[in-house]
Motif scaffolding. Structure first.
Motif, PDB file in Angstrom:
ATOM      1  N   SER A   9      -0.518   2.017  -1.472  1.00  0.00           N
ATOM      2  CA  SER A   9       0.247   2.895  -0.596  1.00  0.00           C
ATOM      3  C   SER A   9       0.327   2.363   0.825  1.00  0.00           C
ATOM      4  O   SER A   9       1.133   2.812   1.614  1.00  0.00           O
ATOM      5  N   GLY A  10      -0.534   1.402   1.147  1.00  0.00           N
ATOM      6  CA  GLY A  10      -0.580   0.932   2.525  1.00  0.00           C
ATOM      7  C   GLY A  10      -1.501   1.788   3.381  1.00  0.00           C
ATOM      8  O   GLY A  10      -1.790   1.438   4.513  1.00  0.00           O
ATOM      9  N   ASP A  11      -1.977   2.914   2.850  1.00  0.00           N
ATOM     10  CA  ASP A  11      -2.947   3.751   3.568  1.00  0.00           C
ATOM     11  C   ASP A  11      -4.309   3.063   3.561  1.00  0.00           C
ATOM     12  O   ASP A  11      -4.760   2.646   2.505  1.00  0.00           O
ATOM     13  N   PRO A  12      -4.977   2.993   4.708  1.00  0.00           N
ATOM     14  CA  PRO A  12      -6.321   2.378   4.690  1.00  0.00           C
ATOM     15  C   PRO A  12      -7.223   3.108   3.698  1.00  0.00           C
ATOM     16  O   PRO A  12      -7.187   4.335   3.607  1.00  0.00           O
ATOM     17  N   LEU A  13      -8.015   2.351   2.949  1.00  0.00           N
ATOM     18  CA  LEU A  13      -8.859   2.958   1.916  1.00  0.00           C
ATOM     19  C   LEU A  13      -9.880   3.909   2.521  1.00  0.00           C
ATOM     20  O   LEU A  13     -10.156   4.974   1.981  1.00  0.00           O
ATOM     21  N   TYR A  14     -10.437   3.527   3.699  1.00  0.00           N
ATOM     22  CA  TYR A  14     -11.454   4.406   4.270  1.00  0.00           C
ATOM     23  C   TYR A  14     -10.861   5.773   4.622  1.00  0.00           C
ATOM     24  O   TYR A  14     -11.493   6.802   4.450  1.00  0.00           O
ATOM     25  N   ARG A  15      -9.569   5.774   5.031  1.00  0.00           N
ATOM     26  CA  ARG A  15      -8.906   7.047   5.337  1.00  0.00           C
ATOM     27  C   ARG A  15      -8.723   7.881   4.080  1.00  0.00           C
ATOM     28  O   ARG A  15      -8.840   9.095   4.099  1.00  0.00           O
TER      29      ARG A  15
ATOM     30  N   GLU B 218      -7.941  -3.904   5.568  1.00  0.00           N
ATOM     31  CA  GLU B 218      -7.977  -2.519   6.066  1.00  0.00           C
ATOM     32  C   GLU B 218      -7.358  -2.419   7.463  1.00  0.00           C
ATOM     33  O   GLU B 218      -6.742  -1.429   7.801  1.00  0.00           O
ATOM     34  N   ARG B 221      -3.691  -2.349   7.051  1.00  0.00           N
ATOM     35  CA  ARG B 221      -3.256  -1.012   6.609  1.00  0.00           C
ATOM     36  C   ARG B 221      -3.213  -0.054   7.784  1.00  0.00           C
ATOM     37  O   ARG B 221      -2.394   0.851   7.841  1.00  0.00           O
ATOM     38  N   ASP B 222      -4.113  -0.249   8.738  1.00  0.00           N
ATOM     39  CA  ASP B 222      -4.158   0.607   9.926  1.00  0.00           C
ATOM     40  C   ASP B 222      -3.030   0.299  10.904  1.00  0.00           C
ATOM     41  O   ASP B 222      -2.536   1.179  11.583  1.00  0.00           O
ATOM     42  N   LEU B 263      -5.373  -0.354  16.960  1.00  0.00           N
ATOM     43  CA  LEU B 263      -5.267   0.932  16.267  1.00  0.00           C
ATOM     44  C   LEU B 263      -4.878   2.022  17.262  1.00  0.00           C
ATOM     45  O   LEU B 263      -4.126   2.944  16.967  1.00  0.00           O
ATOM     46  N   ARG B 278       4.049   3.484   6.416  1.00  0.00           N
ATOM     47  CA  ARG B 278       3.188   2.339   6.126  1.00  0.00           C
ATOM     48  C   ARG B 278       3.847   1.470   5.069  1.00  0.00           C
ATOM     49  O   ARG B 278       4.666   1.949   4.295  1.00  0.00           O
ATOM     50  N   VAL B 279       3.483   0.205   5.053  1.00  0.00           N
ATOM     51  CA  VAL B 279       4.072  -0.674   4.053  1.00  0.00           C
ATOM     52  C   VAL B 279       2.980  -1.245   3.153  1.00  0.00           C
ATOM     53  O   VAL B 279       1.835  -1.415   3.573  1.00  0.00           O
TER      54      VAL B 279
END
Lengths: 128, 309
Positions: A9-15, B218, B221-222, B263, B278-279
């Motif tokens: 999804s592109g969402d950070p995993l920690y989030r 990560e 992703r941020d 960030l 997000r991509v």
């Protein structure tokens, strides 16, 4: 604790981990004082880097939702520190904008949105 | 990263073959327990880089180091490395058990129990001879030998080649497990981005033999978003806050894949911002592979689009 992660999804995993745990706490699926899985166990179960789990727990700790106790583990916080009123309003306002934009796009209206919020609140309440 | 915190390091690593430069000035560092994914189209120098790291090729310039020791000539640290590289094939008639034995001779930490169970789970008898195995079984056998070797660094070139989805997941699960449990570092070249997205800690994108991107996944992703901005928006509005990776003007908007410089900056909005989302790593990879449009040309195209309205 089962958490589904979306790696694409592109969402950070920690989030994603943070959101999943926040939801569980909100729904009352995990109670105040209850111990959460250890960093090692959660990392092994989700097959993610243990640093990602640490980052998620640290964020929950900062938000006052969990307490990380050195050497003992991670626990759900007993009394959640409430946000200051302006912070709280700001955050909810942002979410409300998102929700209303989405509602307009799918052809819904304010009444329906309010109705859904009530229903959802009831759902969460009964699960507690 | 302090000296002792670096497992693998390359410094201006360069290699040419008969005057053709395949890899140029590659400087990377990898820490313990990290899973580094190398992305890039075929022929971009991924395999060459892996061979240089594992001491199978001499650099033309610069060097690769493992635990502070140069990979060329190969140092005594090499026993801590296990590789599965392209074109590795044991001699005709070799039995699976012999492949494992060979590994256990090099490494006193070889885990026979793990090797046997991973083979059995995939219907590979240790008595089988190499040529009787299927393509996927051959690949798995070599991977098992590496995974069970007790190595501190795994160097894998397209390890998922010939493996089905379930086996690929199992492989990446095992890499993660070894990283979390024993701090094993992995350097993996792959073109299957969905796999990389599942397992990598750090991503390197190679283009024309050079490092185009090196970043923790990560963090990407941020920080990476696709934003839609008013058509007249100039790149100079974006660049103080974010790097423009790729942009195009479509109909009445400027669509840009951007990476915020922090960030914190990602919380801010651009003037007139229409949307952002997000991509996936795949989209980001493709964005990096697009040739950058020079601003002037982009301007013209934007105007042409406006005229067509």
């Amino acid at each position: 604790m089962h958490i589904s992660l979306n790696h694409h999804s592109g969402d950070p995993l920690y989030r994603q981990v943070v959101e999943a745990i926040r939801l569980r706490i909100a729904k009352g699926e995990v109670e105040a004082g209850e111990q959460l899985p250890s960093i090692r166990d959660l990392a092994a179960q989700l097959q993610i880097n243990s640093r990602t789990v640490v980052k998620a727990y640290e964020e929950l700790d900062r938000a006052g939702l969990v307490v990380m106790q050195q050497g003992r583990g991670v626990f759900v916080a007993s009394n959640r520190a409430a946000l200051p009123a302006n912070e709280r309003r700001k955050r909810l306002h942002e979410l409300a904008v998102k929700l209303l934009v989405e509602a307009t796009q799918v052809g819904s209206n304010l009444d329906e949105v309010i109705e859904i919020i009530h229903d959802t609140a009831n759902e969460l309440e009964t699960k507690k | 990263m302090t000296e002792s915190n670096i497992v693998m390091e390359t410094i201006d690593l360069t290699r040419d073959f008969g005057g053709k430069v395949v890899l140029e000035d590659v400087s990377l560092t990898v820490g313990p327990g990290e899973i580094l994914a190398l992305l890039g189209p075929n022929g971009v120098g991924k395999s060459t880089l892996l061979k240089l790291i594992s001491g199978m090729l001499m650099p033309s310039r610069g060097e690769a180091r493992l635990w502070g020791e140069s990979s060329w000539p190969p140092s005594a640290e090499m026993y801590r490395v296990a590789c599965v590289l392209d074109g590795m094939s044991p001699p005709y008639g070799t039995r699976v058990s012999e492949i494992m034995s060979l590994k256990s001779c090099v490494s006193h930490r070889f885990d026979w129990k793990l090797a046997t169970s991973l083979c059995e789970q995939h219907q590979i008898s240790t008595a089988s001879r190499w040529q009787t195995l299927s393509k996927g079984q051959k690949r798995w056998t070599l991977l098992v030998a590496a995974l069970a070797s007790g190595a501190d660094l795994l160097v894998l070139d397209e390890p998922a080649d010939g493996l089905d989805v379930a086996t690929r997941r199992e492989l990446y699960g095992l890499l993660r497990e070894q990283s979390n449990d024993r701090g094993v570092t992995s350097i993996v070249a792959s073109h299957i981005i969905a796999d990389v997205e599942r397992v990598a800690d750090d991503v390197v994108i190679l283009a024309n033999g050079r490092v185009r991107l090196h970043s923790p996944l990560e963090q990407l992703r941020d920080e990476v978003f696709e934003v839609e901005l008013p058509i007249e928006t100039d790149h100079s509005v974006i660049t103080p806050m974010a790097e423009v990776i790729f942009s195009r003007r479509a109909n009445d908007a400027l669509i840009a894949v951007i990476r915020f410089r922090s960030l914190h900056l990602a919380e801010q909005e651009f003037p007139g911002e229409i949307s952002r989302h997000r991509v996936s790593l795949e989209d980001l990879y493709l964005a990096y592979r697009q040739p950058q449009q020079p601003p002037a040309q982009a301007e013209q195209q934007g105007l042409a689009n406006e005229r067509s309205h």
